[in-house]
Design a protein around this motif. Structure first.
Motif, PDB file in Angstrom:
ATOM      1  N   VAL A  25       0.868  -1.179   0.000  1.00  0.00           N
ATOM      2  CA  VAL A  25       0.000   0.000   0.000  1.00  0.00           C
ATOM      3  C   VAL A  25       0.904   1.227   0.000  1.00  0.00           C
ATOM      4  O   VAL A  25       1.594   1.507   0.976  1.00  0.00           O
ATOM      5  N   TRP A  26       0.926   1.930  -1.135  1.00  0.00           N
ATOM      6  CA  TRP A  26       1.703   3.161  -1.237  1.00  0.00           C
ATOM      7  C   TRP A  26       0.916   4.362  -0.708  1.00  0.00           C
ATOM      8  O   TRP A  26       1.493   5.291  -0.182  1.00  0.00           O
ATOM      9  N   ASN A  27      -0.381   4.317  -0.889  1.00  0.00           N
ATOM     10  CA  ASN A  27      -1.226   5.426  -0.463  1.00  0.00           C
ATOM     11  C   ASN A  27      -2.515   4.857   0.105  1.00  0.00           C
ATOM     12  O   ASN A  27      -3.292   4.222  -0.599  1.00  0.00           O
ATOM     13  N   ILE A  33       3.701  -2.842   3.818  1.00  0.00           N
ATOM     14  CA  ILE A  33       3.557  -4.166   3.220  1.00  0.00           C
ATOM     15  C   ILE A  33       2.750  -5.032   4.175  1.00  0.00           C
ATOM     16  O   ILE A  33       3.059  -5.118   5.368  1.00  0.00           O
ATOM     17  N   PHE A  34       1.702  -5.664   3.652  1.00  0.00           N
ATOM     18  CA  PHE A  34       0.813  -6.496   4.459  1.00  0.00           C
ATOM     19  C   PHE A  34       0.816  -7.918   3.912  1.00  0.00           C
ATOM     20  O   PHE A  34       0.913  -8.118   2.704  1.00  0.00           O
ATOM     21  N   ASP A  35       0.672  -8.902   4.809  1.00  0.00           N
ATOM     22  CA  ASP A  35       0.762 -10.294   4.374  1.00  0.00           C
ATOM     23  C   ASP A  35      -0.593 -10.956   4.191  1.00  0.00           C
ATOM     24  O   ASP A  35      -0.669 -12.167   4.023  1.00  0.00           O
ATOM     25  N   ASN A  36      -1.682 -10.162   4.214  1.00  0.00           N
ATOM     26  CA  ASN A  36      -2.989 -10.732   3.921  1.00  0.00           C
ATOM     27  C   ASN A  36      -3.927  -9.646   3.407  1.00  0.00           C
ATOM     28  O   ASN A  36      -3.762  -8.456   3.709  1.00  0.00           O
ATOM     29  N   TRP A  37      -4.895 -10.065   2.613  1.00  0.00           N
ATOM     30  CA  TRP A  37      -5.796  -9.132   1.966  1.00  0.00           C
ATOM     31  C   TRP A  37      -6.685  -8.395   2.964  1.00  0.00           C
ATOM     32  O   TRP A  37      -6.988  -7.211   2.792  1.00  0.00           O
ATOM     33  N   ASP A  38      -7.089  -9.052   4.034  1.00  0.00           N
ATOM     34  CA  ASP A  38      -7.984  -8.412   4.998  1.00  0.00           C
ATOM     35  C   ASP A  38      -7.356  -7.147   5.588  1.00  0.00           C
ATOM     36  O   ASP A  38      -8.019  -6.112   5.709  1.00  0.00           O
ATOM     37  N   GLU A  39      -6.070  -7.234   5.941  1.00  0.00           N
ATOM     38  CA  GLU A  39      -5.387  -6.061   6.490  1.00  0.00           C
ATOM     39  C   GLU A  39      -5.228  -4.982   5.435  1.00  0.00           C
ATOM     40  O   GLU A  39      -5.401  -3.794   5.702  1.00  0.00           O
ATOM     41  N   CYS A  40      -4.864  -5.409   4.220  1.00  0.00           N
ATOM     42  CA  CYS A  40      -4.703  -4.447   3.129  1.00  0.00           C
ATOM     43  C   CYS A  40      -6.030  -3.747   2.837  1.00  0.00           C
ATOM     44  O   CYS A  40      -6.074  -2.519   2.653  1.00  0.00           O
ATOM     45  N   VAL A  44      -7.320   0.497   2.327  1.00  0.00           N
ATOM     46  CA  VAL A  44      -7.632   1.097   1.031  1.00  0.00           C
ATOM     47  C   VAL A  44      -9.115   1.276   0.758  1.00  0.00           C
ATOM     48  O   VAL A  44      -9.502   2.104  -0.083  1.00  0.00           O
ATOM     49  N   THR A  45      -9.981   0.523   1.434  1.00  0.00           N
ATOM     50  CA  THR A  45     -11.414   0.613   1.176  1.00  0.00           C
ATOM     51  C   THR A  45     -11.941   1.988   1.587  1.00  0.00           C
ATOM     52  O   THR A  45     -11.770   2.414   2.733  1.00  0.00           O
ATOM     53  N   GLY A  46     -12.539   2.678   0.622  1.00  0.00           N
ATOM     54  CA  GLY A  46     -13.095   3.994   0.889  1.00  0.00           C
ATOM     55  C   GLY A  46     -12.066   5.106   0.945  1.00  0.00           C
ATOM     56  O   GLY A  46     -12.421   6.269   1.163  1.00  0.00           O
ATOM     57  N   SER A  49      -8.130   7.797  -3.895  1.00  0.00           N
ATOM     58  CA  SER A  49      -6.836   7.697  -4.587  1.00  0.00           C
ATOM     59  C   SER A  49      -5.895   6.678  -3.930  1.00  0.00           C
ATOM     60  O   SER A  49      -4.684   6.860  -3.916  1.00  0.00           O
ATOM     61  N   ALA A  50      -6.467   5.610  -3.391  1.00  0.00           N
ATOM     62  CA  ALA A  50      -5.630   4.558  -2.807  1.00  0.00           C
ATOM     63  C   ALA A  50      -4.754   3.932  -3.889  1.00  0.00           C
ATOM     64  O   ALA A  50      -5.172   3.743  -5.032  1.00  0.00           O
ATOM     65  N   GLN A  51      -3.516   3.615  -3.525  1.00  0.00           N
ATOM     66  CA  GLN A  51      -2.564   3.013  -4.457  1.00  0.00           C
ATOM     67  C   GLN A  51      -2.024   1.746  -3.803  1.00  0.00           C
ATOM     68  O   GLN A  51      -1.343   1.802  -2.778  1.00  0.00           O
ATOM     69  N   TYR A  52      -2.311   0.593  -4.397  1.00  0.00           N
ATOM     70  CA  TYR A  52      -1.911  -0.670  -3.794  1.00  0.00           C
ATOM     71  C   TYR A  52      -1.831  -1.746  -4.865  1.00  0.00           C
ATOM     72  O   TYR A  52      -2.392  -1.618  -5.949  1.00  0.00           O
ATOM     73  N   LYS A  53      -1.138  -2.834  -4.553  1.00  0.00           N
ATOM     74  CA  LYS A  53      -1.001  -3.940  -5.501  1.00  0.00           C
ATOM     75  C   LYS A  53      -0.506  -5.175  -4.756  1.00  0.00           C
ATOM     76  O   LYS A  53       0.229  -5.065  -3.774  1.00  0.00           O
ATOM     77  N   SER A  54      -0.891  -6.352  -5.245  1.00  0.00           N
ATOM     78  CA  SER A  54      -0.430  -7.607  -4.660  1.00  0.00           C
ATOM     79  C   SER A  54       0.796  -8.124  -5.407  1.00  0.00           C
ATOM     80  O   SER A  54       0.977  -7.852  -6.606  1.00  0.00           O
TER      81      SER A  54
END
Length: 217
Positions: A25-27, A33-40, A44-46, A49-54
């Motif tokens: 998650v850059w923004n 850096i997160f090791d699971n989608w739930d934390e990520c 970023v939800t809501g 301009s969230a910036q993230y990638k797996s």
């Protein structure tokens, strides 16, 4: 902050990381850096301009996070046949001896026009010159309100820029005092300013010598 998470990842030896994904998650609400989608997802939800990638591996995630969102984005849209970004600045340094007479310059890549040149200055090093050249380019672009990428062929200098510190082992003397004066000014600028110009590695093996090269090899 992400270093704590990285250390935690490496300490979890019993986990099967082969099928795990890592999320950068850059923004977002929190970055790192997160090791699971739930934390990520919580970051970023809501979030506008969230910036993230797996990523498939932790190593890929760390490299992408350190690179920064804009530099990573640009690296993914480049044409493999025509890799480097034409509308950018290239910087380079030269040093006669180590230490020796040091100078550096920056050129507009698409035209070859020299934008700045500093030196020669006594008793500097090539790495110092590379570092100063990048900061000079970033400061110039900020003054002109431009966000052109800056290319350097020095991994050391790029690392120092990210750390906002010139980690030279050169000892200061009366002869190289002007060089250390520039280093102090450059570090001060990095710590007091933000910039949006990606600082990218020039791939000499693929593209030839960087266009700002002094041609003295």
């Amino acid at each position: 902050m992400y270093n704590v998470w990285v250390n935690n990842f490496y300490s979890r030896k019993e986990r099967d990381v082969a099928k795990k994904k890592f999320y950068v998650v850059w923004n977002g609400l929190s970055t790192g850096i997160f090791d699971n989608w739930d934390e990520c997802k919580l970051q970023v939800t809501g979030y506008e301009s969230a910036q993230y990638k797996s990523f498939e591996t932790l190593e890929q995630a760390v490299a992408a996070y350190e690179q920064g969102w804009e530099a990573y984005r640009l690296s993914t849209i480049q044409n493999p046949v025509d890799d480097y970004i034409r509308d950018s600045i290239a910087v380079d340094a030269a040093c006669s001896g180590n230490p020796g007479d040091m100078e550096y310059r920056g050129v507009l890549l698409k035209t070859g026009k020299e934008l700045f040149r500093v030196g020669p200055m006594a008793q500097g090093t090539n790495n110092i010159g590379e570092f100063l050249a990048i900061v000079h380019a970033l400061a110039l672009m900020k003054k002109k309100n431009m966000s052109l990428p800056v290319y350097s062929d020095s991994l050391n200098a790029i690392s120092w820029i990210r750390q906002k510190t010139c980690k030279t082992r050169l000892e200061q003397t009366s002869e190289n005092a002007p060089v250390f004066n520039l280093i102090g000014r450059a570090e001060k600028w990095l710590n007091e300013n933000t910039y949006f110009n990606p600082v990218l590695k020039w791939e000499t093996a693929l593209w030839g010598e960087i266009p700002a090269d002094f041609g003295r090899k």
